[in-house]
Design a protein around this motif. Structure first.
Motif, PDB file in Angstrom:
ATOM      1  N   VAL A  31      -2.233 -10.046  -3.979  1.00 53.25           N
ATOM      2  CA  VAL A  31      -1.440  -9.654  -2.804  1.00 53.25           C
ATOM      3  C   VAL A  31      -0.039  -9.276  -3.253  1.00 53.25           C
ATOM      4  O   VAL A  31       0.512  -8.259  -2.818  1.00 53.25           O
ATOM      5  CB  VAL A  31      -1.392 -10.796  -1.757  1.00 53.25           C
ATOM      6  CG1 VAL A  31      -0.313 -10.541  -0.720  1.00 53.25           C
ATOM      7  CG2 VAL A  31      -2.739 -10.984  -1.091  1.00 53.25           C
ATOM      8  N   ARG A  32       0.529 -10.080  -4.143  1.00 57.93           N
ATOM      9  CA  ARG A  32       1.898  -9.833  -4.595  1.00 57.93           C
ATOM     10  C   ARG A  32       2.000  -8.608  -5.498  1.00 57.93           C
ATOM     11  O   ARG A  32       3.000  -7.898  -5.479  1.00 57.93           O
ATOM     12  CB  ARG A  32       2.438 -11.065  -5.296  1.00 57.93           C
ATOM     13  CG  ARG A  32       2.524 -12.250  -4.327  1.00 57.93           C
ATOM     14  CD  ARG A  32       2.853 -13.500  -5.027  1.00 57.93           C
ATOM     15  NE  ARG A  32       4.234 -13.826  -4.724  1.00 57.93           N
ATOM     16  CZ  ARG A  32       4.873 -14.827  -5.270  1.00 57.93           C
ATOM     17  NH1 ARG A  32       4.285 -15.580  -6.156  1.00 57.93           N
ATOM     18  NH2 ARG A  32       6.102 -15.080  -4.923  1.00 57.93           N
ATOM     19  N   GLY A  35      -0.701  -5.496  -3.222  1.00 62.01           N
ATOM     20  CA  GLY A  35      -0.576  -5.282  -1.784  1.00 62.01           C
ATOM     21  C   GLY A  35      -1.650  -6.017  -1.003  1.00 62.01           C
ATOM     22  O   GLY A  35      -2.348  -6.884  -1.539  1.00 62.01           O
ATOM     23  N   PRO A  36      -1.798  -5.689   0.271  1.00 65.12           N
ATOM     24  CA  PRO A  36      -2.718  -6.399   1.159  1.00 65.12           C
ATOM     25  C   PRO A  36      -4.144  -6.476   0.609  1.00 65.12           C
ATOM     26  O   PRO A  36      -4.631  -5.536  -0.006  1.00 65.12           O
ATOM     27  CB  PRO A  36      -2.684  -5.561   2.446  1.00 65.12           C
ATOM     28  CG  PRO A  36      -1.351  -4.883   2.408  1.00 65.12           C
ATOM     29  CD  PRO A  36      -1.082  -4.611   0.960  1.00 65.12           C
ATOM     30  N   ILE A  50      -1.506 -10.706   3.520  1.00 64.76           N
ATOM     31  CA  ILE A  50      -0.330  -9.943   3.133  1.00 64.76           C
ATOM     32  C   ILE A  50       0.758 -10.881   2.627  1.00 64.76           C
ATOM     33  O   ILE A  50       0.721 -12.078   2.882  1.00 64.76           O
ATOM     34  CB  ILE A  50       0.212  -9.086   4.301  1.00 64.76           C
ATOM     35  CG1 ILE A  50       0.621  -9.977   5.481  1.00 64.76           C
ATOM     36  CG2 ILE A  50      -0.795  -8.028   4.723  1.00 64.76           C
ATOM     37  CD1 ILE A  50       1.300  -9.222   6.613  1.00 64.76           C
ATOM     38  N   SER A  51       1.739 -10.326   1.944  1.00 63.28           N
ATOM     39  CA  SER A  51       2.847 -11.128   1.425  1.00 63.28           C
ATOM     40  C   SER A  51       3.753 -11.566   2.570  1.00 63.28           C
ATOM     41  O   SER A  51       3.782 -10.950   3.634  1.00 63.28           O
ATOM     42  CB  SER A  51       3.650 -10.319   0.410  1.00 63.28           C
ATOM     43  OG  SER A  51       4.331  -9.267   1.061  1.00 63.28           O
ATOM     44  N   GLU A  53       6.931 -11.294   2.621  1.00 64.13           N
ATOM     45  CA  GLU A  53       7.919 -10.235   2.829  1.00 64.13           C
ATOM     46  C   GLU A  53       7.359  -9.155   3.755  1.00 64.13           C
ATOM     47  O   GLU A  53       8.039  -8.690   4.666  1.00 64.13           O
ATOM     48  CB  GLU A  53       8.305  -9.622   1.485  1.00 64.13           C
ATOM     49  CG  GLU A  53       9.290  -8.486   1.589  1.00 64.13           C
ATOM     50  CD  GLU A  53       9.614  -7.908   0.223  1.00 64.13           C
ATOM     51  OE1 GLU A  53       9.131  -6.803  -0.052  1.00 64.13           O
ATOM     52  OE2 GLU A  53      10.345  -8.564  -0.535  1.00 64.13           O
ATOM     53  N   GLU A  54       6.118  -8.763   3.524  1.00 61.42           N
ATOM     54  CA  GLU A  54       5.482  -7.758   4.377  1.00 61.42           C
ATOM     55  C   GLU A  54       5.317  -8.273   5.806  1.00 61.42           C
ATOM     56  O   GLU A  54       5.526  -7.553   6.771  1.00 61.42           O
ATOM     57  CB  GLU A  54       4.120  -7.353   3.792  1.00 61.42           C
ATOM     58  CG  GLU A  54       3.391  -6.294   4.582  1.00 61.42           C
ATOM     59  CD  GLU A  54       4.035  -4.911   4.499  1.00 61.42           C
ATOM     60  OE1 GLU A  54       3.534  -4.008   5.181  1.00 61.42           O
ATOM     61  OE2 GLU A  54       5.028  -4.726   3.774  1.00 61.42           O
ATOM     62  N   TYR A  55       4.974  -9.544   5.945  1.00 58.32           N
ATOM     63  CA  TYR A  55       4.825 -10.150   7.269  1.00 58.32           C
ATOM     64  C   TYR A  55       6.146 -10.111   8.031  1.00 58.32           C
ATOM     65  O   TYR A  55       6.192  -9.735   9.196  1.00 58.32           O
ATOM     66  CB  TYR A  55       4.321 -11.592   7.137  1.00 58.32           C
ATOM     67  CG  TYR A  55       4.238 -12.306   8.458  1.00 58.32           C
ATOM     68  CD1 TYR A  55       3.197 -12.044   9.343  1.00 58.32           C
ATOM     69  CD2 TYR A  55       5.215 -13.220   8.829  1.00 58.32           C
ATOM     70  CE1 TYR A  55       3.128 -12.682  10.571  1.00 58.32           C
ATOM     71  CE2 TYR A  55       5.150 -13.866  10.054  1.00 58.32           C
ATOM     72  CZ  TYR A  55       4.103 -13.595  10.918  1.00 58.32           C
ATOM     73  OH  TYR A  55       4.047 -14.221  12.129  1.00 58.32           O
ATOM     74  N   ARG A  56       7.236 -10.490   7.353  1.00 56.42           N
ATOM     75  CA  ARG A  56       8.553 -10.455   8.003  1.00 56.42           C
ATOM     76  C   ARG A  56       8.910  -9.034   8.429  1.00 56.42           C
ATOM     77  O   ARG A  56       9.446  -8.810   9.513  1.00 56.42           O
ATOM     78  CB  ARG A  56       9.627 -11.016   7.072  1.00 56.42           C
ATOM     79  CG  ARG A  56       9.645 -12.524   7.024  1.00 56.42           C
ATOM     80  CD  ARG A  56      10.868 -13.044   6.280  1.00 56.42           C
ATOM     81  NE  ARG A  56      10.853 -12.719   4.866  1.00 56.42           N
ATOM     82  CZ  ARG A  56      10.231 -13.448   3.937  1.00 56.42           C
ATOM     83  NH1 ARG A  56       9.578 -14.534   4.270  1.00 56.42           N
ATOM     84  NH2 ARG A  56      10.270 -13.089   2.680  1.00 56.42           N
ATOM     85  N   ARG A  57       8.602  -8.055   7.578  1.00 53.76           N
ATOM     86  CA  ARG A  57       8.901  -6.668   7.907  1.00 53.76           C
ATOM     87  C   ARG A  57       8.101  -6.216   9.129  1.00 53.76           C
ATOM     88  O   ARG A  57       8.640  -5.586  10.040  1.00 53.76           O
ATOM     89  CB  ARG A  57       8.573  -5.760   6.722  1.00 53.76           C
ATOM     90  CG  ARG A  57       8.999  -4.313   6.923  1.00 53.76           C
ATOM     91  CD  ARG A  57       8.552  -3.429   5.780  1.00 53.76           C
ATOM     92  NE  ARG A  57       7.116  -3.214   5.776  1.00 53.76           N
ATOM     93  CZ  ARG A  57       6.457  -2.409   6.615  1.00 53.76           C
ATOM     94  NH1 ARG A  57       7.106  -1.756   7.552  1.00 53.76           N
ATOM     95  NH2 ARG A  57       5.147  -2.259   6.530  1.00 53.76           N
ATOM     96  N   LEU A  58       6.821  -6.566   9.169  1.00 56.61           N
ATOM     97  CA  LEU A  58       5.961  -6.143  10.274  1.00 56.61           C
ATOM     98  C   LEU A  58       6.293  -6.833  11.592  1.00 56.61           C
ATOM     99  O   LEU A  58       6.148  -6.241  12.661  1.00 56.61           O
ATOM    100  CB  LEU A  58       4.492  -6.400   9.924  1.00 56.61           C
ATOM    101  CG  LEU A  58       3.919  -5.510   8.824  1.00 56.61           C
ATOM    102  CD1 LEU A  58       2.525  -5.992   8.432  1.00 56.61           C
ATOM    103  CD2 LEU A  58       3.884  -4.064   9.264  1.00 56.61           C
TER     104      LEU A  58
END
Length: 95
Positions: A31-32, A35-36, A50-51, A53-58
């Motif tokens: 994942v890191r 990606g997903p 997902i990471s 960081e990606e979760y926070r962005r989404l």
């Protein structure tokens, strides 16, 4: 002699639930780095890992970066936002 059933081919970035559980450390590492990662249950896509960081962005978790970007892009960024000092009277208080 009956041959064992061939395992279905799993696309790159996709894991069967049993494999994801057995190799969780590798799943997290992928994942890191890649990606997903998709996890399937009974050959049906169930979840996507997902990471953070990606979760926070989404999810739009506030980071402050959006505000910084807006202020920096503003054509009015030269306006002084410091409040004017206000002199207030002070009264004696008995304690």
């Amino acid at each position: 002699m009956i041959e064992p059933a061939a395992r279905a081919v799993v696309p790159v970035g996709s894991w069967r639930l049993q494999d994801a559980k057995a190799r969780f450390n590798e799943l997290v590492r992928r994942v890191r780095s890649d990606g997903p990662q998709h996890v399937t249950v009974r050959d049906q896509e169930a979840v996507v890992v997902i990471s953070a960081e990606e979760y926070r962005r989404l999810t739009g978790r506030p980071t402050g970066q959006a505000l910084i970007s807006v202020v920096q892009a503003s054509p009015h960024r030269d306006i002084d936002l410091e409040p004017e000092p206000v002199v207030m009277s002070v009264r004696d208080v008995d304690v």
